[in-house]
Design a protein around this motif. Structure first.
Motif, PDB file in Angstrom:
ATOM      1  N   ASP A 220      48.794  59.008 -11.795  1.00 53.54           N
ATOM      2  CA  ASP A 220      48.021  60.091 -10.714  1.00 53.54           C
ATOM      3  C   ASP A 220      49.520  59.992  -9.741  1.00 53.54           C
ATOM      4  O   ASP A 220      49.369  58.394  -9.131  1.00 53.54           O
ATOM      5  N   MET A 221      50.370  60.758  -8.992  1.00 53.33           N
ATOM      6  CA  MET A 221      51.276  60.865  -8.079  1.00 53.33           C
ATOM      7  C   MET A 221      49.994  61.245  -6.899  1.00 53.33           C
ATOM      8  O   MET A 221      49.338  61.869  -6.881  1.00 53.33           O
ATOM      9  N   VAL A 384      57.205  71.080 -19.875  1.00 57.80           N
ATOM     10  CA  VAL A 384      57.287  69.737 -19.577  1.00 57.80           C
ATOM     11  C   VAL A 384      55.995  68.935 -19.411  1.00 57.80           C
ATOM     12  O   VAL A 384      56.257  68.476 -20.098  1.00 57.80           O
ATOM     13  N   MET A 385      54.883  69.824 -19.297  1.00 61.05           N
ATOM     14  CA  MET A 385      53.181  69.313 -19.642  1.00 61.05           C
ATOM     15  C   MET A 385      53.601  68.953 -21.601  1.00 61.05           C
ATOM     16  O   MET A 385      53.645  67.946 -21.742  1.00 61.05           O
ATOM     17  N   GLU A 386      53.680  69.788 -22.407  1.00 60.09           N
ATOM     18  CA  GLU A 386      53.700  69.442 -23.533  1.00 60.09           C
ATOM     19  C   GLU A 386      55.096  68.678 -24.502  1.00 60.09           C
ATOM     20  O   GLU A 386      54.696  67.851 -25.155  1.00 60.09           O
ATOM     21  N   LEU A 387      56.040  68.375 -23.859  1.00 57.48           N
ATOM     22  CA  LEU A 387      57.220  67.862 -23.952  1.00 57.48           C
ATOM     23  C   LEU A 387      57.086  66.522 -23.657  1.00 57.48           C
ATOM     24  O   LEU A 387      57.140  65.814 -24.366  1.00 57.48           O
ATOM     25  N   TYR A 391      50.363  64.669 -18.348  1.00 52.06           N
ATOM     26  CA  TYR A 391      49.583  66.320 -17.493  1.00 52.06           C
ATOM     27  C   TYR A 391      48.737  65.861 -16.227  1.00 52.06           C
ATOM     28  O   TYR A 391      48.554  66.592 -15.855  1.00 52.06           O
ATOM     29  N   SER A 392      49.261  63.949 -16.230  1.00 51.23           N
ATOM     30  CA  SER A 392      48.423  64.192 -14.822  1.00 51.23           C
ATOM     31  C   SER A 392      49.660  64.574 -13.674  1.00 51.23           C
ATOM     32  O   SER A 392      49.182  64.854 -12.664  1.00 51.23           O
ATOM     33  N   MET A 393      50.645  64.960 -14.081  1.00 46.74           N
ATOM     34  CA  MET A 393      51.636  65.526 -13.180  1.00 46.74           C
ATOM     35  C   MET A 393      51.448  66.943 -12.960  1.00 46.74           C
ATOM     36  O   MET A 393      52.451  67.451 -12.487  1.00 46.74           O
TER      37      MET A 393
END
Length: 456
Positions: A220-221, A384-387, A391-393
């Protein structure tokens, strides 16, 4: 006579189309990976070439693969040039025709050659085009009416994207967001798209594995970093508009060069350069998905990252302008990664950044540049999530992506596939002068606007 089939038949055909696309897409993916690794290994390890002889041989191989790919496209299926996505959108709108009998083999073989040569092109465009071609073949076999045919075209294209990136949800959203003007919305067509994407993903995962293709582990950011992602999004919005404008400029200039000389001169030069770069500077070659993952895990100096950004930008323009079969999804994602890393490295020289900030910015940049160039922010976020599996991003990616899209719109930017389709139709409407001996049918043209070799 109404040839419309029941929903059950339509759903079964859509699922079968998706499964078939999964097989073809996986074969294409594996073929590109093997051939890309095989010919450099043969020159280096098989023939034991080094130094200048190696570079000369590599240049000749790169040029030969490029020219054969272009010849196949121009001789047999001019519409197989480039990505193929604008062709599918045009077909769904009734402006283009999917000639699947010639597009399928040409797109597969020509795409295999062009991508394996090292050109900065992606496999997702050809896979989407082949997926829609398989759908058109199924529709012709079933003798379905236009509305069902167009719905199945969308399903086949979505299945192609699912196979290319192992991203079935992004594939469904791509149809909803990217082809919103052309897609024949109904429960029947919508479910067909979902079933085709799902079947393609299942087959692809069974054949090639179920690991995110650009897997990146990023924690997480902190919310304090969100302003940095917002600034990145604004910058990527401007970069996306510049990318689209430069790509069209390059296509126009290469076309003018071909009309005045030969359509094979520029591709030959690009092939020669790419062949050498495969050994001298591989970072400037190929689609770049795996390169993006590699660079995100390294801490390269700002100067080197800037050079990689410049080289990949130039080589993307040069590669796509040749007119060979190949997409721009992957090059956009790789270019975005290097831009994000460049931005993060520069930011880190003036501000303290948390751990893993660089890969986090690289991931967010992928969604941002995708939204700015393709004009589909929702697809960019989910893709982007799937690639990456990061998912935290999600929140930073959403911030970057939506601001990039808003900035691109504010600057007058338009989706690149929409621009390319309009450009092709405009060039086709202008026509070409007939040969001196006789008047013949209008020349078929590829997505770069180049008439086919047999029509010149």
């Amino acid at each position: 006579m109404d040839r419309r089939s029941g929903n059950g038949v339509y759903y079964v055909v859509a699922a079968l189309v998706g499964a078939t696309v999964g097989v073809v897409g996986s074969a294409f993916h594996v073929g590109v990976e093997h051939l890309t690794a095989a010919w450099p290994a043969y020159l280096r390890d098989g023939l034991h070439l080094t130094g200048l002889p190696l570079y000369v041989a590599a240049a000749l191989v790169g040029a030969a693969m490029t020219l054969v790919s272009l010849w196949l496209v121009r001789r047999f299926a001019p519409e197989a040039s480039g990505s193929g996505v604008p062709e599918i959108e045009g077909a769904m709108e009734g402006l283009r025709t999917v000639r699947w009998r010639r597009v399928l083999p040409v797109k597969f073989v020509a795409g295999l050659l062009s991508l394996s040569s090292g050109m900065v092109l992606g496999r997702e465009g050809p896979t989407i085009h082949m997926g829609a071609s398989i759908a058109k073949a199924a529709s012709d076999l079933m003798r379905w009416p236009t509305e069902d045919m167009r719905g199945l075209l969308a399903a086949g294209g979505a299945a192609g994207l699912a196979a290319a990136f192992n991203a079935p949800l992004a594939a469904v959203l791509f149809v909803i967001e990217e082809t919103r003007r052309q897609f024949p919305y109904s429960q029947r067509s919508y479910i067909g798209v979902v079933l085709a994407s799902l079947a393609s993903a299942i087959v692809t995962q069974y054949l090639t594995g179920n690991v995110p293709y650009m897997l990146m582990d990023v924690p997480d950011m902190p919310y304090g970093m969100l302003p940095a992602f917002a600034v990145l999004g604004v910058g990527l919005g401007a970069a996306g508009v510049g990318f689209n404008g430069t790509l069209v400029w390059a296509l126009d200039h290469v076309r003018n060069l071909g009309l005045s000389t030969s359509f094979y001169i520029f591709p030959a030069v690009v092939g020669l350069v790419v062949g050498v770069l495969m050994f001298v500077l591989p970072e400037a070659t190929q689609g770049g998905e795996l390169l993006a993952v590699q660079l995100a895990g390294e801490r390269l100096p700002l100067g080197i990252l800037a050079v990689i950004v410049l080289l990949r930008f130039v080589m993307t323009m040069a590669s796509y302008s040749t007119g060979v079969a190949g997409g721009i999804f992957a090059p956009i994602l790789a270019l975005a990664t290097t831009i994000g890393l460049c931005y993060g490295t520069a930011l880190g020289t003036v501000l303290p950044l948390p751990d893993h900030a660089l890969p986090a910015l690289a991931i967010a940049a992928m969604g941002g540049l995708f939204a700015a160039t393709i004009g589909a922010p929702l697809v960019g976020m989910v893709l982007v999530m799937e690639l990456t599996g990061a998912y935290s991003m999600l929140v930073p990616v959403m911030v970057t992506t939506i601001l990039a899209n808003m900035t691109a719109q504010a600057l007058g930017g338009r989706p690149i596939y929409e621009i390319l389709l309009e450009r092709t139709l405009a060039i086709e409407a202008q026509g070409q002068p007939a040969p001196r001996r006789e008047r013949r049918r209008p020349a078929h043209k590829d997505m770069s606007g180049m008439p086919a070799a047999e029509d010149r």
